[in-house]
Design a protein around this motif. Sequence first.
Motif, short mmCIF file in Angstrom:
data_model
loop_
_atom_site.label_atom_id
_atom_site.label_comp_id
_atom_site.label_asym_id
_atom_site.label_seq_id
_atom_site.Cartn_x
_atom_site.Cartn_y
_atom_site.Cartn_z
N LEU A 6 0.85 -1.19 0.00
CA LEU A 6 0.00 0.00 0.00
C LEU A 6 0.89 1.24 0.00
O LEU A 6 1.93 1.26 0.65
N THR A 7 0.45 2.28 -0.70
CA THR A 7 1.19 3.54 -0.61
C THR A 7 0.99 4.09 0.80
O THR A 7 0.02 3.77 1.49
N GLU A 8 1.90 4.92 1.20
CA GLU A 8 1.82 5.46 2.57
C GLU A 8 0.65 6.41 2.72
O GLU A 8 0.33 7.18 1.82
N PHE A 9 0.03 6.34 3.86
CA PHE A 9 -1.05 7.28 4.17
C PHE A 9 -1.17 7.39 5.68
O PHE A 9 -0.72 6.50 6.42
N ASP A 10 -1.75 8.48 6.13
CA ASP A 10 -1.99 8.63 7.57
C ASP A 10 -3.34 8.04 7.88
O ASP A 10 -4.33 8.32 7.19
N LEU A 11 -3.38 7.23 8.91
CA LEU A 11 -4.66 6.68 9.33
C LEU A 11 -5.20 7.53 10.47
O LEU A 11 -4.56 7.67 11.51
N LEU A 12 -6.35 8.14 10.22
CA LEU A 12 -6.98 8.96 11.26
C LEU A 12 -8.03 8.10 11.96
O LEU A 12 -8.83 7.44 11.31
N LEU A 13 -8.00 8.13 13.29
CA LEU A 13 -8.92 7.30 14.05
C LEU A 13 -9.69 8.16 15.06
O LEU A 13 -9.38 8.13 16.25
N PRO A 14 -10.64 8.95 14.58
CA PRO A 14 -11.40 9.78 15.52
C PRO A 14 -12.13 8.90 16.54
O PRO A 14 -12.61 7.83 16.20
N VAL A 31 -8.69 13.85 2.90
CA VAL A 31 -9.04 12.66 3.64
C VAL A 31 -10.10 11.84 2.89
O VAL A 31 -10.99 12.38 2.25
N THR A 32 -9.94 10.54 2.98
CA THR A 32 -10.95 9.63 2.44
C THR A 32 -11.55 8.88 3.62
O THR A 32 -10.81 8.41 4.49
N VAL A 33 -12.87 8.82 3.63
CA VAL A 33 -13.53 8.14 4.75
C VAL A 33 -13.52 6.63 4.51
O VAL A 33 -13.87 6.16 3.42
N LEU A 34 -13.10 5.90 5.54
CA LEU A 34 -13.00 4.45 5.45
C LEU A 34 -14.02 3.84 6.42
O LEU A 34 -13.92 4.03 7.62
N MET A 54 -9.60 8.28 6.99
CA MET A 54 -10.23 8.42 8.31
C MET A 54 -11.13 7.21 8.55
O MET A 54 -12.16 7.04 7.90
N SER A 55 -10.70 6.37 9.47
CA SER A 55 -11.47 5.17 9.77
C SER A 55 -12.57 5.49 10.78
O SER A 55 -12.35 6.24 11.73
N LEU A 56 -13.72 4.87 10.57
CA LEU A 56 -14.84 5.06 11.51
C LEU A 56 -14.84 3.97 12.58
O LEU A 56 -15.78 3.88 13.38
N ALA A 57 -13.76 3.18 12.60
CA ALA A 57 -13.76 1.98 13.46
C ALA A 57 -13.93 2.29 14.94
O ALA A 57 -14.49 1.49 15.68
N HIS A 58 -13.44 3.45 15.38
CA HIS A 58 -13.53 3.76 16.82
C HIS A 58 -14.77 4.58 17.19
O HIS A 58 -14.91 4.97 18.32
N LEU A 59 -15.60 4.85 16.23
CA LEU A 59 -16.82 5.61 16.54
C LEU A 59 -17.90 4.65 17.02
O LEU A 59 -18.17 3.64 16.37
#
Lengths: 289, 786
Positions: A6-14, A31-34, A54-59
């Motif tokens: 995978l190319t590098e990206f920042d994973l945002l975990l709000p 940002v792309t919503v995941l 931006m992962s929604l996993a922690h919401l």
Amino acid sequence: MSTRVLTEFDLLLPASLEEALDMLERERSAVTVLSGGTDLLVAMKAGFKTAKAMSLAHLRNLDFLAYDSGSGLRMGPRTTIAQIVDSADVKQHYPALWQAAKIFATPQLRNTATVVGNLLRGSPAGDCSAAVSALGGTLVMASAQGRREVHVDNLWVSYGVTARADNEMAVELRIPAPTKGTVSAFRRLTRVNEDLAKLNVAACLQLDGSTCTGARLAMGCVAPTMIRLPSAEAVLTGATINDDTLALAAEAVQQDISPIDDQRSTAEYRRAVAGVYLKRTVQQACGIA
Amino acid sequence: MGELKTVGKSIERVDIRAKVCGTAVYAADIKFPGMLHGKVVRCYEHAHARVKRLDLSAAAKVPGVIKVLGPKDVTTKKYNQSVIDLMASKTEGQMLGDIEEQSIFTEHVKFYGDGIAGIIAISEEVAERAAQLVKVEYEPLPVYLTPEESGAPDAVQFTPEKPGNRAFQLPEAMFPGNALGWGDVDKAFEEADLVIEDTFYTPKQKQCQMEPNSYVALFDDEGRLNCWTSGQMPKLVHEKLSRLFELPMSRVKINQTVVGGGFGARLGMVLEPEVCAMALAVPGKPVKIQQPREEDWLTSPSRHPSRYWMKIGFKKDGTPVAIDAKSVNFKGGYYLDGSALASTTGFWLQGMYKFQNLRYKGESYFTNQPVCGAFRGYGNPQTNFVLEQMIERACVELNLDPLQWRRKWHKETGDLSWLNATPYTSCALNECLDRGAAAIGWEEKRKKYANQTGTKRRGIGVAVGNHTSGAFPMILEHTTCTVHLNEDASATVLVACSDLGQGSHTTLRQIAAETLGWPIEDVRLETGDSDANGFDIGAHASRTLYVGGAAVMKACQDARGQLLDRAARILKVNRDELDMDNKTIYVEGSPERSVSARDICRVGIYNFVDHATGLPEGEMGQIQAYVSYKPEQNSPPFFATFVELEVDLETGEVELLELVSSHDIGKAIHPAICEGQMEGGAQQGLGMALTEETYFNEKGFATNNSFTDYKMLGASDMPRMTSILVENGDPYGPFGAKSVGEAGVVTPVGATANAIFQATGIQFTQGPITPEKILRAIRERGQTYV
């Protein structure tokens, strides 16, 4: 060409919706919503680049699924296809959505892919997109500025592009409650059973006896976006559902679609089967064998 | 030998626990300390081009890159990644025109994805990033996607050794008139009552083995080149790498890892040359190459697409008087086993029916497509798609029952088989047809489906075939096997035969255990180590059980004989008076006169002197047996498949309802494994008939080299399946067994096409038979059925 890297990206975990909306406000198109990730990760391996995901996993509490006979169905952006398949309410009151979910991709993908993600991917082939389009769903978009509703009829702008603003996140999908005489169904054509559609159709009709008093018909893979079929809807609305009107509706579909050749099928074939599949889907909705 | 104890039983497969539990070690699982990662830089800008300038400087500067390799930084020796050239004599190879024209990194890109350079780095990520920085200037060349285009007089030549880009045609020196066959075909057509002809296309099907390709190599401190590979043919790859890198075989070591499927994709070498070239560039450091599926698609060989013309003639009563055929194969960018495929495609044709006159021509032309090579069936499914449809059409024209026609006119025991070289050793095809027909209800359904109305129409079709058990007498056949009896009377069997997932390590162990007369737990197979194992060709030509199994049986017979000889000397009887029950050897009729096999084996190894007598306690020497085995036959299996399906005339969709395959396999060593081969083969055969094809755009770029858009049938697409094993015993095969490995893929192809023919009244000459093609054909006939 796909890659194993995978190319590098920042994973945002709000951790909260507020934080997520703040991130979107700040990062905007960077940002792309995941949500389920079943589209995004595949796209990234095939070369799609995003600086931030931006992962929604922690919401919390975004995977709800609730039905009320008055207000209808509500689901969150993390509600999976598998949850739809497991829902007796969806099966009973929204056959089109349930049928689309039932044959959607594979069990593994159904466990993680989401209905809202399917809609926001903006693909003309989305099976749940076809169902939600026919059922007349509405997405609730939230941003730091507030909320607004986007009806599914206004959601898809062009291939892969939706009405979601880059600081917005879909927080809820609402589908109106069926009334007496509401019927619906979904069908699709694929190369093999576990596949993306080469053509899909969803129909939601309001019946008064055998008379159709309202029709929402959606077809996928025949235009840059999932589309409604206004000509066919016009034929059916006010008509008695029988072989003749179905044949007319099947013919009318030709005016609504603009299919192309692609990897999964040909424009010629899609034109040839669009009417047949519309007819069969309406018959399925109406319980005509 | 009395009642069989192990052979014929569906025992637990020896490999299954490790595979199911995830502990099996595939090449991708191999990790060494300090291991580096290799990446082949591939050309994705052109399908045909010359590299004018290659600039690796930016890639070399990426932190973590150890080395960048251009075409001249590795051996420039040419090679052929296939191994067929090792299997024919030098004279034959020259007559056939086998060539070596591949380079590790090429300056003449011949297909989309051809390798042009290499990167070695500390991680896969770094290697990948560096690969993206390689700057290349290309001179684009015209792209040829068909034999007609590449064979045109002014076409750019792929290699000077093959003028006109014709990679192969049956050589005049071996096949006068560049054709094989017999009789006077042209004259026979004049006298025939019915002559039909047509041209077909068979698709570029991919093996889609479950394990993606991964390789590790290390040029070690002793100066040995080690390669960990999941190749099907470790011993031939051993020789190939030794030749390519000009190292004696003693300085090349092949470690065969667990093989996650092959189906021919791993016949010969895939990326062994590239990974070994990289390892040689960084002595002492292991290098691993791991490819995504999409890249595998382009770099391992597929089935050859072909244009296949056929003309057949009959008398009114169905007597087959003449057949004339020509298959023109799309070779892809390189030669590989160019001589073999175009030949065998005709052999299968020649071996099936009693045509009075026959002529077959086979050719291959280079095309700007990924290479083609071996794929389960090796030309047989192509011939089945064409021949069985032509037979069907003739039966309709002559108003003959297609099953009865096949029953009457197929070749039999004693008839000459393919290449006209050896007679068929056994044939139970009629029993296959009869039992298959009964199982699916052929008679009743065939009649019922003859007259249908409505938009959904059913059809039932049949096809027959035969294959081979090993490559005798066409090309090399040879397996060696060594057996040691350990001190506890257990056995170690050393044999290089590959288990690609087909179950051969289970069946070979069954044969060893049965022959020795011991429980299977007491037999251990040692495979996949080029130092320990003697020669074996490897898995191809459905040979492993038939040839490898016979080698194992002979070596075990020898070991058992030696053991009985020692027992005979102890018991003072003749060897033929002895029998063995588990580990006790006794005199027949006097079970009290016995000796333990364990004692004999133990004393042979721990051979002490008896202090009382001053003599050895028993006969000295570990019992070992060795055989270098070459078969004298190829015992072809015969088989029939019946397919029932339903075609939706409004959409062209095909729903598979039922498939019955019956195979004359001689003897099932492991019935469940045989059924598995037949069912797995059916999945690939049905796929070839209905969905599987690698597509290219006008630039020659593959457009569906992944599972997203290359569609194999999944479990839910498969029909109800019945596998019938017809076991009448073959006089030559071990325990009467014939092959089953490749056969399963063949007849589902023709049977499916014939079922669609019955359902629609239309024959489809262009594979795969997709709904798009079916619906178009229906509409062209003016029937819309709406």
